[in-house]
Design a protein around this motif. Structure first.
Motif, PDB file in Angstrom:
ATOM      1  N   ASN A  16     125.882 -25.040 111.138  1.00 17.90           N
ATOM      2  CA  ASN A  16     124.860 -24.824 112.163  1.00 17.90           C
ATOM      3  C   ASN A  16     123.837 -25.956 112.148  1.00 17.90           C
ATOM      4  O   ASN A  16     123.565 -26.542 111.098  1.00 17.90           O
ATOM      5  CB  ASN A  16     124.132 -23.504 111.917  1.00 17.90           C
ATOM      6  N   TYR A  32     127.841 -33.187 117.651  1.00 19.25           N
ATOM      7  CA  TYR A  32     128.981 -32.270 117.549  1.00 19.25           C
ATOM      8  C   TYR A  32     128.691 -31.305 116.410  1.00 19.25           C
ATOM      9  O   TYR A  32     128.513 -31.719 115.269  1.00 19.25           O
ATOM     10  CB  TYR A  32     130.269 -33.047 117.278  1.00 19.25           C
ATOM     11  N   VAL A  33     128.629 -30.015 116.726  1.00 17.21           N
ATOM     12  CA  VAL A  33     128.280 -28.976 115.755  1.00 17.21           C
ATOM     13  C   VAL A  33     129.423 -27.962 115.717  1.00 17.21           C
ATOM     14  O   VAL A  33     129.814 -27.443 116.768  1.00 17.21           O
ATOM     15  CB  VAL A  33     126.966 -28.263 116.156  1.00 17.21           C
ATOM     16  N   THR A  34     129.950 -27.682 114.529  1.00 22.31           N
ATOM     17  CA  THR A  34     131.031 -26.696 114.439  1.00 22.31           C
ATOM     18  C   THR A  34     130.515 -25.264 114.562  1.00 22.31           C
ATOM     19  O   THR A  34     131.261 -24.369 114.915  1.00 22.31           O
ATOM     20  CB  THR A  34     131.817 -26.834 113.116  1.00 22.31           C
ATOM     21  N   ASN A  36     126.558 -22.991 115.289  1.00 18.55           N
ATOM     22  CA  ASN A  36     125.552 -22.738 116.333  1.00 18.55           C
ATOM     23  C   ASN A  36     124.566 -23.895 116.429  1.00 18.55           C
ATOM     24  O   ASN A  36     124.226 -24.530 115.433  1.00 18.55           O
ATOM     25  CB  ASN A  36     124.794 -21.443 116.049  1.00 18.55           C
ATOM     26  N   TYR A  37     124.080 -24.126 117.655  1.00 17.10           N
ATOM     27  CA  TYR A  37     123.113 -25.183 117.931  1.00 17.10           C
ATOM     28  C   TYR A  37     121.845 -24.535 118.479  1.00 17.10           C
ATOM     29  O   TYR A  37     121.890 -23.791 119.456  1.00 17.10           O
ATOM     30  CB  TYR A  37     123.690 -26.164 118.954  1.00 17.10           C
ATOM     31  N   VAL A  49     125.872 -32.549 123.854  1.00 17.71           N
ATOM     32  CA  VAL A  49     125.968 -31.684 122.684  1.00 17.71           C
ATOM     33  C   VAL A  49     127.223 -30.831 122.843  1.00 17.71           C
ATOM     34  O   VAL A  49     127.442 -30.229 123.895  1.00 17.71           O
ATOM     35  CB  VAL A  49     124.730 -30.772 122.538  1.00 17.71           C
ATOM     36  N   ALA A  51     129.032 -27.665 120.899  1.00 15.97           N
ATOM     37  CA  ALA A  51     128.820 -26.645 119.864  1.00 15.97           C
ATOM     38  C   ALA A  51     130.020 -25.708 119.825  1.00 15.97           C
ATOM     39  O   ALA A  51     130.475 -25.233 120.870  1.00 15.97           O
ATOM     40  CB  ALA A  51     127.543 -25.860 120.134  1.00 15.97           C
ATOM     41  N   ALA A  55     124.818 -22.028 121.812  1.00 16.02           N
ATOM     42  CA  ALA A  55     123.834 -23.095 121.990  1.00 16.02           C
ATOM     43  C   ALA A  55     122.590 -22.490 122.628  1.00 16.02           C
ATOM     44  O   ALA A  55     122.689 -21.740 123.599  1.00 16.02           O
ATOM     45  CB  ALA A  55     124.392 -24.213 122.853  1.00 16.02           C
TER      46      ALA A  55
END
Length: 101
Positions: A16, A32-34, A36-37, A49, A51, A55
């Protein structure tokens, strides 16, 4: 959590990412987030972005901005493209290096 995210580039987060309130973040590029953003005010992210989870962008007394900018992504791709392998891959057989099969 106390740091400010500033700069240009590609940020990959395995998990996160929370851009905390009052962090005064200003980032240009790809995030790039695997997981939660979460982005709170005041902050600005220009580019894109991605996610894997949810998000959320929120601001109450100030602005939290997430601005998609294709030009930023194009410039990143041009910069990264310089570091790709530019020649074709080929197999090295034992015969090619003097060995015996």
């Amino acid at each position: 959590s106390a740091g400010t995210l500033r700069g240009t580039g590609i940020l990959v987060v395995d998990g996160n990412l929370t851009i905390a309130a009052n962090s005064n973040t200003y980032f240009t590029g790809l995030i790039y987030v695997t997981g939660n953003y979460v982005q709170a005010a005041p902050s600005m992210v220009r580019g894109s972005v991605i996610a894997g989870g949810t998000a959320s962008v929120s601001g109450s007394a100030d602005f939290a901005e997430l601005v998609y900018d294709r030009g930023v992504i194009d410039r990143l791709l041009q910069q990264i493209g310089r570091y790709r392998i530019s020649k074709a891959m080929h197999r090295l057989d034992a015969d090619a290096i003097g060995g015996v099969r």
